[in-house]
Design an enzyme around this catalytic site. Structure first.
Site, PDB file in Angstrom:
ATOM      1  N   ASP A 202      31.405  92.536  44.960  1.00 40.34           N
ATOM      2  CA  ASP A 202      30.425  92.992  43.954  1.00 40.34           C
ATOM      3  C   ASP A 202      29.055  93.076  44.606  1.00 40.34           C
ATOM      4  O   ASP A 202      28.871  92.636  45.736  1.00 40.34           O
ATOM      5  CB  ASP A 202      30.394  92.032  42.749  1.00 40.34           C
ATOM      6  CG  ASP A 202      29.826  90.669  43.133  1.00 40.34           C
ATOM      7  OD1 ASP A 202      30.350  90.088  44.098  1.00 40.34           O
ATOM      8  OD2 ASP A 202      28.874  90.203  42.485  1.00 40.34           O
ATOM      9  N   HIS A 512      39.290  93.569  47.997  1.00 41.89           N
ATOM     10  CA  HIS A 512      38.530  93.762  46.751  1.00 41.89           C
ATOM     11  C   HIS A 512      37.073  93.861  47.156  1.00 41.89           C
ATOM     12  O   HIS A 512      36.371  92.869  47.292  1.00 41.89           O
ATOM     13  CB  HIS A 512      38.746  92.585  45.792  1.00 41.89           C
ATOM     14  CG  HIS A 512      37.986  92.747  44.510  1.00 41.89           C
ATOM     15  ND1 HIS A 512      38.444  93.502  43.464  1.00 41.89           N
ATOM     16  CD2 HIS A 512      36.772  92.264  44.141  1.00 41.89           C
ATOM     17  CE1 HIS A 512      37.542  93.480  42.477  1.00 41.89           C
ATOM     18  NE2 HIS A 512      36.520  92.736  42.864  1.00 41.89           N
ATOM     19  N   ASP A 555      47.547  91.494  49.513  1.00 43.60           N
ATOM     20  CA  ASP A 555      46.636  92.511  50.073  1.00 43.60           C
ATOM     21  C   ASP A 555      46.536  93.654  49.063  1.00 43.60           C
ATOM     22  O   ASP A 555      47.047  94.760  49.281  1.00 43.60           O
ATOM     23  CB  ASP A 555      47.176  93.026  51.416  1.00 43.60           C
ATOM     24  CG  ASP A 555      46.221  94.072  52.010  1.00 43.60           C
ATOM     25  OD1 ASP A 555      46.641  94.812  52.923  1.00 43.60           O
ATOM     26  OD2 ASP A 555      45.069  94.162  51.528  1.00 43.60           O
ATOM     27  N   GLU A 564      39.268  89.262  48.057  1.00 43.24           N
ATOM     28  CA  GLU A 564      37.875  89.695  48.087  1.00 43.24           C
ATOM     29  C   GLU A 564      37.265  89.282  49.414  1.00 43.24           C
ATOM     30  O   GLU A 564      37.900  88.603  50.235  1.00 43.24           O
ATOM     31  CB  GLU A 564      37.108  89.092  46.907  1.00 43.24           C
ATOM     32  CG  GLU A 564      35.699  89.694  46.774  1.00 43.24           C
ATOM     33  CD  GLU A 564      35.091  89.532  45.397  1.00 43.24           C
ATOM     34  OE1 GLU A 564      35.636  88.796  44.560  1.00 43.24           O
ATOM     35  OE2 GLU A 564      34.044  90.154  45.158  1.00 43.24           O
TER      36      GLU A 564
END
Ligand code: G3I
Ligand code: 9MR
Ligand code: ZN
Length: 581
Positions: A202, A512, A555, A564
């Site tokens: 993020d 991620h 994965d 992530e």
């Protein structure tokens, strides 16, 4: 070992993958209770395509004179193994496997192949009649070179607030992001908090995690300056300052913007809620969440370490950092614990913490090391009267304080008994970690509750702990144990993959990580979180239940609890690699 608890009664049926003769990506419809969850699992095929060999090896390799071990799995393995020159097929060594042993964490029967006597530089693989062949690996003095540069450059690729140009960022180039003023959620005040690094998959910027990332890099440089080049391929390369210090300064300049006029430090700067996979420049308005004492203490600590690191390079900047550190310390002296205040409309990451003694201890240690002022030694005495958990984690940061004190020129300011207790506790924890590593099938310092969210960070953090203990005691057995953690990360693990993107023969393809997801390929040099047997995201809840702890990894870009990436998972890896370059 966690027992699978099946919260879901599910019917799984396969739609098949052709419609009117046309091949479709494979989809499964999972009906959980009454929720219909359609997961695009077409990339599962890619994961299944990476069928790990039954010989797990560090896919980067080994230095010529270090211990060299491969881990084989399977029952009734042939007793002998060969080390083969990968360039000409010559068998250079034949050895006998160790006795087999049951490895509950991995759900395997393992045997070890020790080929430490092979020291000649070259490319090799291991073969065994039953287990087949391993991936190729290298023996040599400079085996980490470009891998290390990738792991360090990841921080540049995580930069926020400036354009990443194609000549430095390649396919991951993007225009400047998050350059608008942020809004203090409680007051509506506008503040410039541009710059720094995006936290992870993020684009949030979190003071606690961002301080750990920065301080790991600064401590790594302090300990092994020669490991760091001035040509890692960032805009500041070849400016006469090691790139790791240019890069960390980019983060420190942002952190300085997060400090309020009274010395407290905002906990985070993020959008209101996690978006789907978009590029950073497409993300919306950023809000500042309230000051916390853990953010303020971590800020005080990293700024004091920054003072010591940059003093010989840029005195004015170093003094700016020290002044900010002392201001944050002054805030802490005026305030009891201020835990992270979750605002209901801001649902991004928390980095919550119910205690701040370890962060305050870390700050006092860093300020004592930087200044030699007695008041910080007095504060340390007070803090050590409470239980301080010794770890290099983002939540329990006590090991930072002790490691800094036990290697400080100003430790003489500390009460002798207090110092002796700090040293005793640090070595006792290191002994616990070393004993765990020496009895683990894959030689890492993990017990059965250690496969948590971000477990690969814990692998690197524990190695940091052992490296510091080797320095403090002069006992190299801690260093040897630390080194085995590097081999786990780069492939000698039950998943049989190198956990750092674009390294080794088989590495994560679907992290991620929003830029990787948008661009459709993994950004290089990022260590993924790794196995988490608490099964914490929807994807793994549907696919990994019942797996042994060390294999609770997927994965898949949907699995943020195992796949992530973060800046503070890469930073202890930089510390670890820089010790063994
Ligand atoms: O430490 C306890 C352990 O004692 C216990 O045995 C275990 C099982 O209950 O839980 C452990 O706590 C875990 C904690 O991380 C350890 O640090 C929690 O289960 C786990 O949920 C928690 O996950 C954190 C996650 O955010 C969710 O809050 C990760 O540490 C943290 O790295 C991650 O951070 C996110 C940011 O919020 C947003 N950016 C991405 C970043 C990485 O995913
Ligand atoms: O992308 C987010 C990741 O950084 C966090 O670690 C994770 C857990 O907090 O949440 C991810 O965001 C997801 C959100 O939690 C649920 N909706 C889908 C989001 C993207 O996967
Ligand atoms: Zn940004």
């Amino acid at each position: 070992m966690k027992e699978p608890t099946d919260e879901y009664s599910r019917i799984v049926f396969n739609l098949g993958n052709t419609l009117d003769g046309k091949e479709l990506p494979i989809h499964h419809i999972y009906i959980d209770n009454v929720v219909l969850t359609l997961i695009d699992d077409s990339n599962i095929k890619k994961v299944e395509e990476i069928v790990a060999p039954d010989i797990n090896i560090d896919q980067i390799g080994f230095k010529p004179n270090e211990k060299k071990i491969a881990v084989l799995r399977g029952e009734n393995l042939a007793d002998k193994f060969n080390v083969v020159n990968a360039e000409n097929g010559e068998v250079v060594f034949t050895g006998e496997l160790s006795q087999s042993f049951e490895n509950a964490m991995a759900g395997e029967i393992n045997r070890l192949a020790d080929f430490s006597s092979v020291t000649k530089a070259g490319k090799y693989y291991i073969e065994n009649e039953t287990a087949g062949k391993s991936y190729t690996f290298e023996i040599g003095d400079n085996i980490y070179g470009d891998t290390f540069d990738k792991v360090v450059k990841m921080f540049y690729l995580q930069r926020c607030g400036e354009e990443l140009t194609e000549n430095y960022a390649g396919d991951f180039a993007h225009t400047a992001c998050h350059t608008d003023m942020a809004t203090v959620y409680e007051t509506g005040e506008k503040v410039d908090v541009s710059g720094g690094w995006h936290d992870a998959g993020d684009y949030g910027k979190y003071t606690v995690a961002g301080s750990k990332a920065a301080v790991d890099l600064l401590l790594a440089y302090q300990k092994n300056p020669d490991a760091f080049s001035d040509n890692a391929g960032i805009p500041e390369s070849n400016n006469g300052i090691p790139d790791v210090l240019d890069e960390t300064r980019y983060q420190l300049e942002w952190l300085l913007k997060m400090q309020t006029s009274d010395g407290g430090v905002y906990h985070k700067a993020t959008v209101k809620e996690f978006p789907q996979a978009i590029m950073p420049q497409d993300e919306g308005e950023v809000f500042l969440s309230p000051v916390s004492s853990t953010a303020t203490a971590d800020f005080a600590a990293v700024m004091a370490v920054a003072y010591k690191t940059y003093l010989p390079i840029d005195k004015a900047f170093a003094e700016k950092c020290l002044a900010a550190s002392k201001k944050a310390w002054g805030y802490l002296e005026q305030h009891d614990i201020l835990v992270y205040k979750s605002i209901s409309q801001i649902t991004t990451g928390a980095y919550g913490d119910s205690k701040d003694t370890d962060e305050r201890y870390f700050a006092a240690a860093a300020l004592l090391d930087a200044t030699g002022e007695q008041k910080y030694a007095d504060a340390i005495k007070k803090f050590t009267e409470k239980n301080i958990q010794l770890s290099f984690g983002w939540q329990q940061m006590g090991a930072y304080g002790s490691a800094i004190l036990l290697t400080s020129d100003n430790a003489d300011k500390i009460d002798k008994n207090v110092y002796a207790n700090i040293k005793k506790a640090f070595i006792e924890e290191a002994d616990r970690l070393r004993d765990l590593a020496n009895s683990d099938g894959y030689m890492i310092s993990f017990g059965e509750n250690d496969y948590i969210w971000g477990s690969n960070m814990c692998v690197a953090n524990n190695a940091m702990f052992l490296i510091y203990t080797a320095e403090i005691t002069g006992n190299d057995s801690y260093l040897s144990a630390a080194r085995e953690h590097l081999h786990y990360i780069f492939g000698r693990n039950p998943m049989g993959i190198s956990y750092v993107t674009e390294t080794g023969s088989a590495s994560p393809q679907n992290p991620h990580h929003r830029p990787s997801q948008v661009i459709g390929k993994p950004m290089p040099g990022m260590i993924v979180g790794g196995p988490d047997d608490d099964i914490e995201d929807d994807f793994v809840k549907l696919t990994l239940r019942g797996q042994p702890s060390a294999k609770c990894y997927a994965d898949n870009a949907e699995s943020y609890s195992t796949n992530e990436i973060t800046i503070y998972w890469n930073s202890p890896l930089v510390f670890l690699m820089s010790e063994f370059m």
